[in-house]
Scaffold this motif. Structure first.
Motif, PDB file in Angstrom:
ATOM      1  N   GLY A   1       0.824  -1.162   0.012  1.00 11.39           N
ATOM      2  CA  GLY A   1       0.108  -0.007   0.072  1.00 11.39           C
ATOM      3  C   GLY A   1       0.781   1.359   0.069  1.00 11.39           C
ATOM      4  O   GLY A   1       0.400   2.376  -0.197  1.00 11.39           O
ATOM      5  N   GLY A   2       2.100   1.056  -0.014  1.00  7.19           N
ATOM      6  CA  GLY A   2       3.103   2.261  -0.072  1.00  7.19           C
ATOM      7  C   GLY A   2       3.960   2.549   1.228  1.00  7.19           C
ATOM      8  O   GLY A   2       4.086   1.612   2.211  1.00  7.19           O
ATOM      9  N   MET A   3       4.684   3.404   0.903  1.00  6.19           N
ATOM     10  CA  MET A   3       5.802   3.551   2.135  1.00  6.19           C
ATOM     11  C   MET A   3       5.109   3.627   3.522  1.00  6.19           C
ATOM     12  O   MET A   3       5.982   3.419   4.332  1.00  6.19           O
ATOM     13  N   GLY A   4       4.270   4.307   3.475  1.00 11.48           N
ATOM     14  CA  GLY A   4       3.414   4.525   4.912  1.00 11.48           C
ATOM     15  C   GLY A   4       3.212   3.242   5.588  1.00 11.48           C
ATOM     16  O   GLY A   4       2.968   3.200   6.888  1.00 11.48           O
ATOM     17  N   MET A   5       3.360   2.084   5.109  1.00 14.72           N
ATOM     18  CA  MET A   5       2.636   0.869   5.741  1.00 14.72           C
ATOM     19  C   MET A   5       3.908   0.067   6.032  1.00 14.72           C
ATOM     20  O   MET A   5       3.581  -1.056   6.924  1.00 14.72           O
ATOM     21  N   ALA A   6       5.023   0.347   5.628  1.00 15.23           N
ATOM     22  CA  ALA A   6       5.905  -0.628   5.898  1.00 15.23           C
ATOM     23  C   ALA A   6       6.948  -0.472   7.141  1.00 15.23           C
ATOM     24  O   ALA A   6       7.424   0.719   7.575  1.00 15.23           O
ATOM     25  N   PRO A   7       6.905  -1.584   8.233  1.00 17.75           N
ATOM     26  CA  PRO A   7       7.762  -1.364   9.409  1.00 17.75           C
ATOM     27  C   PRO A   7       9.272  -2.052   9.231  1.00 17.75           C
ATOM     28  O   PRO A   7       9.346  -2.731   8.076  1.00 17.75           O
ATOM     29  N   SER A   8       9.974  -1.671  10.139  1.00 20.95           N
ATOM     30  CA  SER A   8      11.329  -2.410  10.099  1.00 20.95           C
ATOM     31  C   SER A   8      11.717  -2.536  11.560  1.00 20.95           C
ATOM     32  O   SER A   8      11.444  -1.776  12.499  1.00 20.95           O
ATOM     33  N   ALA A   9      12.490  -3.315  11.678  1.00 23.12           N
ATOM     34  CA  ALA A   9      13.335  -3.886  12.925  1.00 23.12           C
ATOM     35  C   ALA A   9      14.851  -3.886  12.719  1.00 23.12           C
ATOM     36  O   ALA A   9      15.104  -4.729  11.745  1.00 23.12           O
ATOM     37  N   SER A  10      15.622  -3.367  13.534  1.00 21.74           N
ATOM     38  CA  SER A  10      17.206  -3.678  13.432  1.00 21.74           C
ATOM     39  C   SER A  10      17.668  -4.088  14.726  1.00 21.74           C
ATOM     40  O   SER A  10      17.328  -3.555  15.846  1.00 21.74           O
ATOM     41  N   TRP A  11      18.311  -5.024  14.454  1.00 22.86           N
ATOM     42  CA  TRP A  11      18.994  -5.670  15.919  1.00 22.86           C
ATOM     43  C   TRP A  11      20.434  -6.191  15.662  1.00 22.86           C
ATOM     44  O   TRP A  11      21.111  -6.331  14.582  1.00 22.86           O
ATOM     45  N   ALA A  12      21.000  -6.451  16.791  1.00 20.06           N
ATOM     46  CA  ALA A  12      22.415  -6.818  16.718  1.00 20.06           C
ATOM     47  C   ALA A  12      22.446  -8.232  17.633  1.00 20.06           C
ATOM     48  O   ALA A  12      22.195  -8.546  18.584  1.00 20.06           O
ATOM     49  N   PRO A  13      22.274  -9.410  16.707  1.00 19.03           N
ATOM     50  CA  PRO A  13      21.938 -10.774  17.199  1.00 19.03           C
ATOM     51  C   PRO A  13      22.978 -11.225  18.133  1.00 19.03           C
ATOM     52  O   PRO A  13      22.891 -12.060  19.090  1.00 19.03           O
TER      53      PRO A  13
END
Ligand code: ATP
Length: 346
Positions: free
Chosen positions: A248-260
């Motif tokens: 649905g576009g840029m406003g819909m997408a989440p992200s997670a960044s982590w250090a395993p």
């Protein structure tokens, strides 16, 4: 006690972050031990103080918090974006957040621009290396020459790829490495070497490598065939923005960044895929869903599976009821969507 640092940032960052506070309150009302502190870092702070993130403030985030919720950075008053670099890249690199996870799971068929596709037919997860590649900001500009360097280290590649292999083995889906080793012989050559090493450790994973340009074409033609995609910083960024288009576009997408490998107490950062979108800041048109789903990823990271699932379901329920911002052809404001999600949670 879990401690979360909140950095709303610039542009639409503060607007989409406002709706997160009731979600944190809700988790606390359910008995979760959580506290948070909001920080002013961003363009205003930089213009007022000349400081982005001092060593002392960085060390405070690193050593006394568990995770960061981040809105967006980028401001037209600072056209070279140096405050954004010094803030977000510093956090990503300084906290060794090598893994950037960007899932693509559309909620509604009308959000998918490809014909004849149902939401449950697309379940793609991009694992993007988050600290290196051409985004490491090394290079120079001379009169008629500009050079951007791309740095790839075996350590960062291994951390990213091992996480992607682990995920693919749990899902029984293909793992596709997006690369351009035919031209980026050194950097992407190293990616392929480590990918092959890991293939031996995960014999059950259907692992393949594809040239990134061909992959983008195949993604548009048949997204059903893909599951987990691993890529360097640059290609992962492009691929996940394409996939945001399926949601649905840029406003819909989440992200997670982590250090395993957990080098510090603060080992994860959650932010929507979109940037600060100055063109719509302050208009109420910002879609808060990417930020809300990033909060759901924070809950999952903390092991709060039920809260994560309920928040994700609440977003689906709100969207199905027709409450949506203008980017989804709706007429609701950012705040109305945020309130509707909080109301479903109760
Ligand atoms: P960055 O490089 O920081 O990711 P960008 O240049 O890719 O930034 P964005 O800030 O993500 O750009 O925005 C691109 C366009 O997408 C904006 O101009 C805006 O119109 C739209 N957009 C981005 N985020 C949202 C959102 N949450 N809601 C609605 N529209 C958005």
């Amino acid at each position: 006690m879990i401690r979360v640092a909140i950095i709303p940032g610039d542009g639409i960052g503060p607007e989409v972050m406002t709706g997160v506070i009731p979600l944190l309150d809700w988790s606390r009302a359910r008995g979760r031990e959580l506290e948070w502190v909001t920080f002013p870092y961003g363009a205003d702070h930089f213009l007022n103080t000349g400081e982005t993130l001092s060593d002392r403030h960085f060390a405070d985030l690193r050593d006394t918090f568990d995770a960061i919720l981040f809105g967006a950075v980028g401001d037209t008053r600072i056209p070279d974006g140096r405050h954004a670099e010094q803030l977000l890249l510093r956090l990503r690199q300084g906290l060794e957040l090598h893994v950037n996870f960007r899932p693509c799971r559309p909620f509604l068929a009308i959000h998918i621009p490809l014909k004849d596709l149902q939401p449950d037919e697309i379940d793609i997860e991009v694992f993007r290396e988050n600290t290196e590649g051409p985004y490491c900001l090394r290079g120079r500009t001379e009169e008629e020459l500009a050079v951007d360097e791309a740095v790839h280290t075996a350590r960062a590649i291994r951390i990213l790829l091992a996480t992607a292999f682990e995920q693919a083995s749990g899902r029984a889906c293909p793992l596709t490495l997006a690369q351009k080793a035919n031209v980026l012989k050194h950097g992407h050559g190293l990616w392929i070497r480590i990918f092959k090493e890991l293939c031996a450790d995960y014999p059950s994973v259907a692992a393949e490598t594809m040239h990134a340009d061909a992959l983008l074409c195949a993604l548009v033609q048949n997204p059903r065939r893909f599951g987990v995609i691993a890529a360097d910083n640059f290609i992962g960024d492009l691929t996940s923005d394409l996939l945001a288009g399926f949601q649905g576009g840029m406003g819909m997408a989440p992200s997670a960044s982590w250090a395993p490998h957990r080098p510090f107490r603060c080992n994860a950062l959650f932010e929507p895929v979109h940037g600060s979108a100055p063109d719509i800041a302050g208009t109420g048109k910002a879609n808060p869903v990417g930020m809300i789903l990033s909060t759901s990823l924070l809950f999952r990271h903390l092991g709060w599976e039920e809260e994560a699932a309920r928040l994700h379901q609440a977003v689906g329920e709100v969207l199905r009821s027709g409450i949506a911002t203008p980017d989804l052809a709706g007429s609701a404001t950012c705040q109305e969507v945020q309130r509707a999600v909080a109301k479903v949670l109760g």
